[in-house]
Scaffold this motif. Structure first.
Motif, PDB file in Angstrom:
ATOM      1  N   ALA A  97      29.871 -22.216  26.130  1.00 42.81           N
ATOM      2  CA  ALA A  97      29.016 -23.379  27.981  1.00 42.81           C
ATOM      3  C   ALA A  97      29.466 -22.633  28.969  1.00 42.81           C
ATOM      4  O   ALA A  97      29.461 -23.775  30.081  1.00 42.81           O
ATOM      5  N   ALA A  98      29.964 -22.238  29.371  1.00 39.32           N
ATOM      6  CA  ALA A  98      30.622 -21.737  31.410  1.00 39.32           C
ATOM      7  C   ALA A  98      29.507 -21.708  31.803  1.00 39.32           C
ATOM      8  O   ALA A  98      29.780 -21.420  32.710  1.00 39.32           O
ATOM      9  N   GLY A  99      29.120 -20.383  31.247  1.00 38.43           N
ATOM     10  CA  GLY A  99      27.146 -20.336  31.975  1.00 38.43           C
ATOM     11  C   GLY A  99      28.007 -18.387  31.745  1.00 38.43           C
ATOM     12  O   GLY A  99      26.759 -17.973  32.413  1.00 38.43           O
ATOM     13  N   LYS A 100      27.676 -18.076  30.723  1.00 35.74           N
ATOM     14  CA  LYS A 100      27.845 -16.393  31.031  1.00 35.74           C
ATOM     15  C   LYS A 100      26.078 -16.317  30.593  1.00 35.74           C
ATOM     16  O   LYS A 100      25.934 -15.118  31.867  1.00 35.74           O
ATOM     17  N   GLY A 101      24.897 -16.167  30.412  1.00 37.93           N
ATOM     18  CA  GLY A 101      23.837 -15.997  30.084  1.00 37.93           C
ATOM     19  C   GLY A 101      23.620 -16.681  31.618  1.00 37.93           C
ATOM     20  O   GLY A 101      22.947 -15.195  32.109  1.00 37.93           O
ATOM     21  N   GLY A 102      23.354 -17.098  31.957  1.00 39.79           N
ATOM     22  CA  GLY A 102      22.924 -17.755  33.418  1.00 39.79           C
ATOM     23  C   GLY A 102      23.454 -16.351  34.509  1.00 39.79           C
ATOM     24  O   GLY A 102      22.805 -15.489  34.956  1.00 39.79           O
ATOM     25  N   SER A 103      24.546 -15.970  34.110  1.00 38.33           N
ATOM     26  CA  SER A 103      25.342 -15.276  35.190  1.00 38.33           C
ATOM     27  C   SER A 103      24.467 -14.148  34.864  1.00 38.33           C
ATOM     28  O   SER A 103      24.240 -13.128  36.047  1.00 38.33           O
ATOM     29  N   ILE A 104      25.307 -13.580  33.468  1.00 42.85           N
ATOM     30  CA  ILE A 104      23.941 -12.586  33.550  1.00 42.85           C
ATOM     31  C   ILE A 104      22.267 -12.387  33.617  1.00 42.85           C
ATOM     32  O   ILE A 104      22.409 -10.843  34.355  1.00 42.85           O
ATOM     33  N   ARG A 105      22.103 -13.244  33.686  1.00 40.16           N
ATOM     34  CA  ARG A 105      20.343 -13.288  34.162  1.00 40.16           C
ATOM     35  C   ARG A 105      20.615 -12.581  35.168  1.00 40.16           C
ATOM     36  O   ARG A 105      19.847 -11.666  36.426  1.00 40.16           O
ATOM     37  N   ARG A 106      21.403 -13.252  36.096  1.00 41.30           N
ATOM     38  CA  ARG A 106      21.407 -13.335  37.723  1.00 41.30           C
ATOM     39  C   ARG A 106      21.955 -11.530  38.681  1.00 41.30           C
ATOM     40  O   ARG A 106      21.762 -11.110  39.440  1.00 41.30           O
ATOM     41  N   VAL A 107      22.451 -11.149  37.828  1.00 43.16           N
ATOM     42  CA  VAL A 107      23.255 -10.033  37.945  1.00 43.16           C
ATOM     43  C   VAL A 107      21.869  -8.699  37.599  1.00 43.16           C
ATOM     44  O   VAL A 107      21.739  -8.642  37.949  1.00 43.16           O
ATOM     45  N   THR A 108      21.126  -9.001  36.462  1.00 41.36           N
ATOM     46  CA  THR A 108      20.389  -8.132  36.321  1.00 41.36           C
ATOM     47  C   THR A 108      19.235  -8.613  36.734  1.00 41.36           C
ATOM     48  O   THR A 108      18.640  -7.296  37.162  1.00 41.36           O
ATOM     49  N   GLN A 109      18.646  -9.651  37.515  1.00 37.36           N
ATOM     50  CA  GLN A 109      17.496  -9.495  38.322  1.00 37.36           C
ATOM     51  C   GLN A 109      17.641  -8.462  39.656  1.00 37.36           C
ATOM     52  O   GLN A 109      17.176  -8.037  39.834  1.00 37.36           O
ATOM     53  N   ALA A 110      19.300  -8.502  39.467  1.00 39.24           N
ATOM     54  CA  ALA A 110      19.366  -6.943  41.250  1.00 39.24           C
ATOM     55  C   ALA A 110      19.148  -5.783  40.317  1.00 39.24           C
ATOM     56  O   ALA A 110      19.252  -5.087  41.838  1.00 39.24           O
ATOM     57  N   MET A 111      18.644  -5.626  39.074  1.00 41.36           N
ATOM     58  CA  MET A 111      19.109  -4.125  39.183  1.00 41.36           C
ATOM     59  C   MET A 111      17.807  -3.658  38.255  1.00 41.36           C
ATOM     60  O   MET A 111      16.859  -4.545  38.000  1.00 41.36           O
ATOM     61  N   ASP A 112      17.109  -2.356  39.058  1.00 41.52           N
ATOM     62  CA  ASP A 112      15.905  -1.663  38.193  1.00 41.52           C
ATOM     63  C   ASP A 112      16.473  -1.566  36.423  1.00 41.52           C
ATOM     64  O   ASP A 112      17.296  -1.566  36.545  1.00 41.52           O
ATOM     65  N   PRO A 113      15.326  -2.526  35.789  1.00 46.31           N
ATOM     66  CA  PRO A 113      15.379  -2.267  34.156  1.00 46.31           C
ATOM     67  C   PRO A 113      15.888  -1.404  33.831  1.00 46.31           C
ATOM     68  O   PRO A 113      16.150  -1.265  32.174  1.00 46.31           O
ATOM     69  N   ARG A 114      15.491  -0.233  34.090  1.00 46.64           N
ATOM     70  CA  ARG A 114      15.132   0.880  33.456  1.00 46.64           C
ATOM     71  C   ARG A 114      17.209   1.393  33.731  1.00 46.64           C
ATOM     72  O   ARG A 114      17.348   2.397  32.575  1.00 46.64           O
ATOM     73  N   ARG A 115      17.623   1.383  34.306  1.00 48.82           N
ATOM     74  CA  ARG A 115      19.056   1.576  34.728  1.00 48.82           C
ATOM     75  C   ARG A 115      20.145   0.616  33.624  1.00 48.82           C
ATOM     76  O   ARG A 115      21.553   1.177  33.842  1.00 48.82           O
ATOM     77  N   PHE A 116      19.559  -0.217  33.483  1.00 50.12           N
ATOM     78  CA  PHE A 116      20.797  -1.338  32.736  1.00 50.12           C
ATOM     79  C   PHE A 116      20.870  -1.902  31.233  1.00 50.12           C
ATOM     80  O   PHE A 116      19.722  -1.261  31.274  1.00 50.12           O
TER      81      PHE A 116
END
Lengths: 490, 490
Positions: free
Chosen positions: B306-325
């Motif tokens: 519950a430290a917030g891994k999922g939410g953080s990862i979403r903020r990271v992936t929002q920034a990137m081209d989905p084909r890349r990650f």
């Protein structure tokens, strides 16, 4: 590493047929047991010189094994996907699962060696790569992967001939230009490979060098090595217990570097006298020189019983100032010595600069008598090769010249000397029941000595095999070798 | 290696007195049992920074132990006899016998480090030395020597202060000039020592870093570490059986790098929005750049439940081209995965150049959940630190940027989030019985996380600890860290 492999190893077709049939059945049994136990994975690295027949051997193995539980992978140039990732990635993703056998044609070693044969070779960088490989393999072993590392060896002339055959084959010329380019650097390549195999022959993943000039011999030896390693692990303690160390020897003809010795070499007594005096004179001068104060000498004597170690050592010491040398006769370790790591008692005797230590029997007891008599475990003597290599590397790095002799006689000559000793009153103390017992194990010792020479001959501390059937010839060779090695270091 | 040691560790005099009395008795018991069993030797390396109190600690140990079975040896400048022989000679000849304790003040490490602090430092040469040390210690361990490697650490300011005290002591100034000369290079020395300790912290001989600013804390920790290691081996299987791995943790106050985090850090929502957008924009640009095609990114997320891994990862992936990650959620290994070495499933997911892999939980499961739940043996997770360091070194050597996050919250905040999840219908899937069970082991995890950070933070793949009590603050820190690390690599 290649002393024994460079002997002629051949097997005739009819023997091959019989042995192959037996081997095949046994390999299938082992494979079945492995698939059922699922307690470990088998990883076979089929690697070695161009033209040695890696592909042919791979074909044989896939014929012998049930292909359903074998995964073979050829590692040539990295694919585009592999090139875009870390170097070990392509090996990692192809690792076999427990219960299965993975055969890799090529390996991380090929990658490290080939690039360095042509082009600049940085020693420290190669060593760094090799120690990474050691860590990688130690980890695999701890993760229940049985690693069988096979190096297919050819002598220079055998490789030349094999490449000529390949060039004539239809489609065989595809790689021949590159093969030949490497072949031209045979000597340099072998020096590097020798060092590479020595530094990565560990207790958990020792190398097995396969003489590959004779196809049948090669394939049988590969098959029997794999069988022995698998069988040993399968028949060992249950899962999760101490993993048995892989076996290292499956040489069928038991031919080693010792077989190459010409024991007929002799010296007439008058020639002997002259030459001995000459070499003693050289040694005296060298060890008296001012330059010698910056180095030191360790000369070690091993050999068959009654091969003449004592007499040879006396001829060496005659040449030197008694204040400068010490002779250490090595017997079974005392209780106090057994309470320390086995190399401790030898470290204590390492001479200071300007001095000489002569060892009548040595630290090699670990891989000779202790191995054969079971005084230490197999895991212990297997790791000893690398430990001894490290030990001697430290000596030579500190400027100590390490000269190692194996004095060899024939079994018949030994018998004559034993009988002579029993007949002569003042020599009787030199012959014991133990000597006779050791003699019964002559063949076991021959194998152990062969392994020792293969695995501990290094560029900095090579073995010198001494033809001691004629004591006079042997003594002069020993004196000359020591004098030459000291001269080179001054 | 020094993250936890740099925290303030103190113990008050009265606690010290009570603990010392207990420790002393237990050490004498252990020593007596060792002398009687004679099944192994104990070798304690007391080494570390100048001024950290190696001599004081040695004095304590000789006071606590019965001096009849202890051999102490101070390795300062080599004597004339030692200088005339190989470097390791003086250590070899002083090795303790089985049943006895040897305490070395100084060690082969001191020799390797000190010479390199001042003067030219060749990285490959240092690595070659370190791998020799590893082989040496592996051999000692196989020869029944229990090696306890203690590194006495001081922060820069603590060292400065300690040196000032020493300078004022009568006769204390003897070495002070040299100490100060080295102290001037504190940062460079620590970088080298950090690397050195990391590369030589093996499963058979792990380092223990001892915070040495507080004398009482230092001495107690040393005593308890030695006691735990000896007791463990003494109480383990009989002689000759699998040697128990030495323990690595005896930190009494359980303070780790996590304790240094200021969990009060917060971001207002409007600032958050602006900063998040800014960092996402940077990350998008960087990963879209042409230069990025030559590198790759691996970002790993570990943290309290519950430290917030999922939410953080979403903020990271929002920034990137989905084909890349690709995002990889790591759960317990499947049967197929368990049939391979544990790192295999992660190697498979290593991105090719130009790509990004994000791991929601990682290979660190080995030293976290597997350690705490006993899913692997102690020997397994102890060797994992070095294996993981090797793994990440291979990634970074291939141009992959490795960014590792530990998301930290307080135990209270976790409870609030758990309760919130149970109350909110669409979040209920996020909370399970296992989460509650893990929470009960909060303190065990804190120790394991501390060890993990100390032992796997490397110059090429450092840990970033994220204050995630305020999710907004944590997310921005994560985005900024990734963007900065990628920018530095482009």
């Amino acid at each position: 590493m290649f002393e024994s492999a460079e002997q002629v190893h051949k097997i005739d077709k009819s023997t091959y047929k019989v042995e192959e049939a037996k081997l095949r059945e046994a390999l299938l049994d082992a494979q079945f047991d492995l698939a059922e136990a699922k307690s470990f994975a088998v990883l076979i690295l089929l690697t070695g010189l161009d033209g040695a027949g890696k592909s042919e051997a791979l074909a044989k193995l896939t014929e012998w094994f049930d292909p359903r539980h074998v995964h073979t992978e050829v590692f040539d140039q990295p694919s585009e996907a592999a090139a875009a990732r870390p170097a070990l990635w392509r090996f990692w993703v192809n690792l076999p699962a427990k219960g299965r056998i993975g055969i890799f044609l090529g390996s991380w070693y090929a990658d490290a060696f080939v690039g360095r044969v042509i082009g600049s070779g940085d020693d420290a960088e190669l060593e760094s790569d090799l120690s990474k490989f050691n860590r990688f393999e130690t980890m695999l072993a701890a993760e229940n992967v049985l690693i069988i590392k096979l190096w297919l060896h050819l002598s220079r002339s055998d490789q030349k001939q094999r490449l000529a055959e390949i060039a004539k084959m239809p489609g065989g010329g595809r790689h021949i230009v590159e093969y030949r380019r490497i072949h031209r650097h045979y000597k340099r390549a072998m020096a590097m490979i020798h060092k590479g195999l020595r530094l990565t022959s560990t207790g958990v993943a020792p190398w097995v060098v396969v003489p590959s000039a004779d196809r049948e011999y090669r394939d049988l030896m590969i098959g029997q090595t794999i069988l022995a390693a698998m069988r040993k692990r399968l028949d060992a303690a249950p899962v999760g217990k101490v993993a048995a160390a892989p076996v290292i020897v499956a040489s069928m003809d038991r031919k080693t570097a010792l077989d190459a010795l010409d024991l007929d070499r002799r010296l007439e007594r008058d020639v002997y006298k002259k030459e001995l005096a000459q070499q003693q004179q050289r040694l005296a001068e060298f060890t008296d020189s001012k330059a010698f104060r910056k180095i030191a000498l360790v000369a070690t004597f091993e050999g068959n019983d009654a091969a003449g170690k004592g007499g040879s050592i006396r001829r060496v010491t005659q040449a030197m100032d008694p204040r400068r040398f010490k002779v250490h006769s090595v017997a079974a370790p005392s209780d106090d010595e057994r309470a320390k790591p086995y190399l401790w008692r030898f470290w204590r005797l390492i001479p200071r600069r300007g001095n000489v230590a002569i060892f009548d029997r040595t630290w090699y007891g670990r891989v000779l008598v202790e191995r054969i008599e079971g005084f230490c475990s197999e895991a212990d003597w297997l790791r000893a090769y690398a430990e001894i290599n490290d030990f001697e590397a430290q000596l030579t790095a500190a400027g100590i010249v390490v000269v190692k002799f194996w004095l060899a006689t024939s079994k018949d000559e030994q018998l004559r000397r034993f009988q002579d000793r029993e007949k002569t009153a003042y020599k009787r103390y030199k012959i014991t029941d133990e000597d006779w017992r050791n003699r019964d194990k002559w063949d076991d010792y021959a194998v152990a000595v062969g392994d020792m020479i293969d695995r501990t001959s290094s560029e900095h501390a090579p073995w010198t095999l001494v033809e001691s059937e004629d004591k006079l010839y042997g003594r002069v060779k020993i004196l000359r070798t020591i004098a030459d090695r000291v001269a080179a270091a001054l």
